[in-house]
Write a protein that holds these residues in place. Structure first.
Motif, PDB file in Angstrom:
ATOM      1  N   VAL B 424       0.856  -1.181   0.000  1.00 45.86           N
ATOM      2  CA  VAL B 424       0.000   0.000   0.000  1.00 45.86           C
ATOM      3  C   VAL B 424       0.894   1.233   0.000  1.00 45.86           C
ATOM      4  N   SER B 425       0.849   1.977  -1.090  1.00 46.53           N
ATOM      5  CA  SER B 425       1.669   3.173  -1.187  1.00 46.53           C
ATOM      6  C   SER B 425       0.779   4.410  -1.377  1.00 46.53           C
ATOM      7  N   ASP B 426      -0.491   4.201  -1.111  1.00 44.79           N
ATOM      8  CA  ASP B 426      -1.419   5.323  -1.224  1.00 44.79           C
ATOM      9  C   ASP B 426      -1.276   6.189   0.035  1.00 44.79           C
ATOM     10  N   PRO B 427      -0.771   7.423  -0.112  1.00 43.43           N
ATOM     11  CA  PRO B 427      -0.494   8.244   1.064  1.00 43.43           C
ATOM     12  C   PRO B 427      -1.747   8.466   1.939  1.00 43.43           C
ATOM     13  N   LYS B 428      -2.882   8.564   1.285  1.00 48.55           N
ATOM     14  CA  LYS B 428      -4.101   8.815   2.076  1.00 48.55           C
ATOM     15  C   LYS B 428      -4.413   7.658   2.998  1.00 48.55           C
ATOM     16  N   ALA B 429      -4.338   6.447   2.450  1.00 51.34           N
ATOM     17  CA  ALA B 429      -4.621   5.242   3.247  1.00 51.34           C
ATOM     18  C   ALA B 429      -3.623   5.140   4.393  1.00 51.34           C
ATOM     19  N   ILE B 430      -2.362   5.411   4.078  1.00 52.95           N
ATOM     20  CA  ILE B 430      -1.339   5.297   5.120  1.00 52.95           C
ATOM     21  C   ILE B 430      -1.570   6.376   6.193  1.00 52.95           C
ATOM     22  N   GLU B 431      -1.880   7.572   5.740  1.00 56.52           N
ATOM     23  CA  GLU B 431      -2.130   8.657   6.701  1.00 56.52           C
ATOM     24  C   GLU B 431      -3.228   8.280   7.680  1.00 56.52           C
ATOM     25  N   ALA B 432      -4.287   7.675   7.152  1.00 53.48           N
ATOM     26  CA  ALA B 432      -5.407   7.273   8.005  1.00 53.48           C
ATOM     27  C   ALA B 432      -4.947   6.281   9.058  1.00 53.48           C
ATOM     28  N   ALA B 433      -4.148   5.308   8.605  1.00 54.05           N
ATOM     29  CA  ALA B 433      -3.662   4.283   9.530  1.00 54.05           C
ATOM     30  C   ALA B 433      -2.748   4.925  10.570  1.00 54.05           C
TER      31      ALA B 433
END
Lengths: 488, 486
Positions: B424-433
């Motif tokens: 997962v390199s989607d910054p939004k998804a990572i930010e949420a986590a």
């Protein structure tokens, strides 16, 4: 004339014409062989069973009328240093008593292929070291011309069996004169071919760079017939030459008009037996009368032959005979450890002459002595070879006496090895140079002993030797004389 | 004198059995491990009257060895007899070469920690092997306590090349490097199996020591019976120390042969030089000299494959490998070939090499697999390298994908797809986590802010855990830092 007294070319005609079968001939020869054997003692092993089986095969071949050679069905003797499959091959040594090789020498294979019959393995000096056959471990072979004399050696049994009509011809081997000297002493024809002319595969080595197998026959034509079968390249012997082999019987019958004969002055030293000198000179005159030109030549280094030989031959022998160590075959005398077993085995298995030469050779090859002896001898060898090369630029063949004296009595030369070594003084340089040499009868001494004439040829030119010998022989009748088989 | 004040002087004699189909002088096969005395004939048993015939292939192999060790190839060479008695030597002489060896005056470059060093090769000559003795009965199966010995001549007459180095080697490490390089070359040119356990490669070492800075050689000993490279190294090390101790006691080193004893890890005296043989060398009269045609010799040179040294240099230059990596990948020809095919299939040959020397080598060793046993080809490994480089999967996931690749041969892209493990390199998804983890762990956040920056690892781990390992760890790290450092 009895069947067994004939020559190969005579009996071959009878066999082909079916006047006699090989089995009949072999039986008759075998009966005569056995009758005179107690007197002459030519054979270490008589191979009657093998001979009769081979004769039966030969008869099938003769009956079929195809694939017949002049040797098909003809009984021959084989020197006991040529390996014969399943038949004891001893080299006249206690060391190899009972040794049955699992293979045949190439020459034996070739004789077999020609349909020849083996009547036995002939006596010789132990490991071919000697000039009287007295060093055999098994028996003393007698000279058929005078049973109190030696037959010469080392191929003594091969000479005596032909001389005494125990076989039509035989194979011998010649390292320093071992075919020519006994041929001369027993009044037959003997040829040492060029080194490399006949395969040495299956010849139990004495001195590998000098040994050569050759025929011993009743006359020159038989010699040519034997050469036709045994000569030629063999891939099992790297030192055998790939040089075309002519039909010797055809070449032999050509004229010798204009043939240039060289007489080397070094081969007529002062004090030589006058009967031998006389017979040789007469033979040279005879050749001249047949149209040959005679030239005096010089082989200046020949006086050094004997010295060079007694470094080279024992050196090679010391290595060749090292394998008789009691480990794998032949005699073994047990010891406390391996070195003791070696020493005891070799002490018991070899006779004094063999030991003498092993020691000579071991010494000559030792570190610190190699240059002074072996290397020096190799240099002398080159000079001797050059002498012959030079001489053959001027002449076609060289003629000399074969041996300085006729046959001598038993024990006469065994006390002093050097006097025995001098028996080979005229034959030895031929081996050193690797050229072919032939001996044929050229007279009888007052006491009735044969005298031999030696003819020396260019490398691989045995044909010219046979031609000269045949021309001489056909104009004399020395080859027709038969020995007395008596003591004088 | 301190041990460091001595300098060892070492020369190696390597015997290499050639893998010709037949023996040096007869037609008997050379296969290893068959029943005793089933590969013999009158010629190799040295029966009376037999004669040797030179095996042309053996000469060819020997010349190849000469070329690959940068030797002069003699246009005139000859065989000699080396005379000595031993029951494994049926003619009581070994046909070898004395003063006119086939190859002479060469060298071999070795790589050590200090760099490249050139070791001189005095000669590489052709000779026949001896048979083998089996010491039977008694306690240990060793010669000194056995009741009797049995001789097996299967090995007798197999062609050997003896490669003699100059005394240029100065340490056990250099000796090891020399042997490794030599073996690698012999395998490259395909003239020997080089199997030390089966005896197709054997090594003796001549070792002496001298005071550092002096020129004169000390008295040497010859060490035998070292049947692995490890033992060669150990034996040389032991022998250097032993000789140093002898000299320190004011005694003299005796010139002798010594045997490496594997069980006691020491060298033991075999026999002193006084008892040594005078081999009485002389030219073998049963063979003709070896006279080689210049064009033939040149042809063999041209036909040689690229040798390890040249290949190593090329790998460094063309593929950007370190000297060490290039050395590993060229130590065996197949390894180098495998690498080169792969290097062309990826933009990252260095990464490809890392996989080969890392996980792939480890798995091959663990599962006792050879290159030819692999269930995957270079293309699939290159695919994995590219997936990592494209950051489609992270390094942890890559290890899992590699295992599937190694064990089942499945294409890495397929593994990633089927297991849904794309990173997962989607910054939004990572930010949420990340936000969730930071909210859940206020104490840790506080620790970080008070200066304990090391706790970031804990936070990254939590995010990774939450993403079931799929998150791009680099991005996770960056995002956490960004959030905390504001």
């Amino acid at each position: 004339m009895e069947l067994y007294q004939k020559t190969i070319h005579e009996i071959a005609a009878d066999l082909k014409a079916k006047k006699v079968s090989s089995v009949e001939l072999t039986k008759a020869t075998m009966a005569h062989l056995k009758a005179v054997e107690p007197k002459v003692q030519s054979f270490i092993t008589v191979t009657e069973e093998v001979a009769l089986a081979q004769a039966a095969e030969a008869d099938k071949r003769l009956a079929s009328g195809s694939n017949i050679t002049p040797l098909t069905g003809v009984p021959l003797g084989i020197k006991d240093l040529l390996c014969t499959k399943g038949v004891q091959t001893t080299c006249a040594s206690k060391m190899l008593e009972g040794f049955k090789p699992p293979y045949n020498a190439t020459v034996v294979e070739r004789l077999n292929a020609a349909g020849a019959i083996m009547v036995g393995k002939t006596n010789m000096d132990e490991f071919a070291m000697g000039s009287s056959t007295e060093s055999s471990y098994y028996m003393k072979t007698k000279n058929p011309w005078n049973l109190s004399c030696v037959p010469g050696g080392s191929s003594g049994g091969s000479a005596s069996c032909v001389s005494a009509d125990q076989a039509f011809a035989s194979l011998g081997s010649d390292t320093g004169g071992s075919i020519r000297q006994p041929a001369a002493l027993c009044g037959i024809v003997g040829l040492k071919p060029t080194y490399g002319r006949v395969s040495r595969y299956g010849l139990i080595a004495f001195a590998s760079s000098l040994d050569q197998i050759g025929p011993m026959t009743k006359d020159v034509e038989d010699c040519a017939l034997m050469m036709n079968v045994i000569a030629g390249h063999d891939e099992k012997d790297s030192t055998s030459a790939n040089v075309a082999v002519p039909d010797y019987t055809t070449e032999m019958k050509k004229s010798i008009k204009g043939l240039k004969i060289g007489i080397p002055k070094e081969f007529f030293p002062e004090g030589m037996n006058p009967e031998v000198t006389e017979a040789t000179k007469k033979a040279i005159d005879q050749l001249k009368s047949l149209g040959a030109e005679v030239h005096e030549i010089s082989l200046p280094h020949s006086p050094y032959s004997l010295a060079a030989y007694y470094v080279l031959a024992p050196s090679e022998a010391s290595s060749n005979l090292a394998r008789y160590d009691g480990v794998r075959y032949g005699l073994r005398v047990p010891g406390e450890n391996i070195v003791e077993m070696y020493s005891k085995t070799r002490a018991a298995g070899f006779g004094p002459e063999v030991k003498r030469r092993i020691m000579l050779g071991t010494y000559a090859l030792s570190s610190g002595y190699y240059d002074a002896y072996y290397l020096k001898a190799l240099k002398v060898r080159r000079l001797i070879k050059q002498d012959y090369d030079k001489a053959f630029e001027k002449v076609d063949i060289i003629v000399t006496p074969t041996v300085p004296n006729p046959a001598f009595k038993f024990g006469e030369k065994t006390d002093n090895p050097l006097t025995m070594y001098l028996e080979d003084v005229f034959t030895i340089s031929i081996n050193i140079a690797g050229v072919p040499g032939l001996s044929l009868p050229c007279g009888l001494s007052k006491t009735g002993l044969p005298i031999g004439l030696q003819m020396i040829g260019k490398p691989f030119d045995e044909a010219t030797l046979l031609k000269a010998a045949y021309a001489y022989e056909q104009s004399t009748d020395w080859h027709k004389r038969k020995p007395s088989l008596k003591e004088n | 004198m301190a041990f460091e004040d001595y300098e060892p002087v070492i020369g190696l004699e390597v015997h290499c059995e050639l893998k010709t189909a037949t023996k040096l002088f007869c037609g008997c096969p050379t296969t290893f491990g068959n029943e005793a005395n089933t590969q013999v004939c009158p010629v190799c048993l040295g029966l009376p009257g037999t004669l040797p015939v030179m095996n042309g292939k053996a000469v060819e192999f020997a010349v190849k060895i000469g070329h690959s060790l940068n030797c002069n190839i003699a246009d005139y060479s000859k065989m000699d007899r080396k005379n000595y008695y031993y029951p494994d030597l049926p003619k009581a002489y070994q046909v070898s070469q004395y003063d006119k060896p086939l190859n002479y005056g060469g060298y071999l470059d070795i790589v050590t920690k200090e760099g490249t060093k050139r070791i001189g090769v005095t000669r590489a000559h052709l000779e026949e092997d001896a048979g083998k003795l089996v010491h039977a009965g008694g306690k240990s199966g060793r010669l000194d306590s056995s009741d009797y010995s049995l001789a097996d001549y299967n090995r007798g007459g197999i062609p050997l090349v003896e490669i003699v180095s100059e005394p240029d080697i100065r340490s056990s490490e250099e000796a090891h490097a020399y042997l490794t390089a030599l073996k690698s070359i012999l395998l490259y040119i395909d003239v020997s199996d080089c199997n030390m356990e089966e005896g197709s490669l054997r090594c003796d070492a001549n070792v002496s020591i001298r005071k550092k800075g002096t020129e004169k050689f000390g008295t040497r000993t010859e060490i035998k019976n070292m049947n692995s490279f490890k033992f060669v190294k150990q034996a040389i090390e032991y022998e250097i120390k032993r000789q140093a101790a002898v000299l320190d006691k004011g005694e003299r080193v005796i010139q002798e042969s010594r045997l490496w004893d594997v069980t006691e890890n020491k060298t033991k005296s075999m026999r002193s030089k006084e008892e040594a043989h005078d081999y009485r060398y002389f030219p073998e009269p049963d063979l003709v000299p070896i006279i080689l045609d210049k064009a033939y010799v040149q042809k063999l040179k041209v036909e040689l494959p690229e040798l390890p040294g040249a290949k190593r240099a090329r790998f460094e230059k063309d593929h950007g490998l370190t000297a060490y990596d290039a050395g590993v990948l060229t130590s065996e020809q197949e390894l180098g070939q495998w690498f080169e095919v792969g290097a062309k299939l990826t933009k990252n040959p260095k990464g490809f090499a890392n996989w080969m020397m890392g996980d792939m080598a480890a798995q091959m060793k663990e599962q006792e697999k050879e290159l030819q046993d692999l269930k995957f080809d270079q293309k699939k490994l290159a695919e994995l390298v590219d997936l990592v480089d494209a950051e489609t999967i992270n390094s942890k996931q890559a290890k899992e994908v590699f295992l599937a690749l190694f064990n089942e041969g499945v294409s890495p892209a397929e593994v990633v797809k089927s297991k849904g493990m794309a990173q997962v390199s989607d910054p939004k998804a990572i930010e949420a986590a990340v936000d969730k983890v930071l909210a859940d762990n206020p104490n840790v956040v506080a620790d970080y802010k008070s200066g304990k920056q090391g706790v970031i690892g804990f936070l990254v781990g939590k995010v990774m855990q939450a993403s079931q390992g799929k998150a791009n760890p680099k991005m996770v790290n960056e995002i956490i830092k960004k959030k905390l450092d504001v």
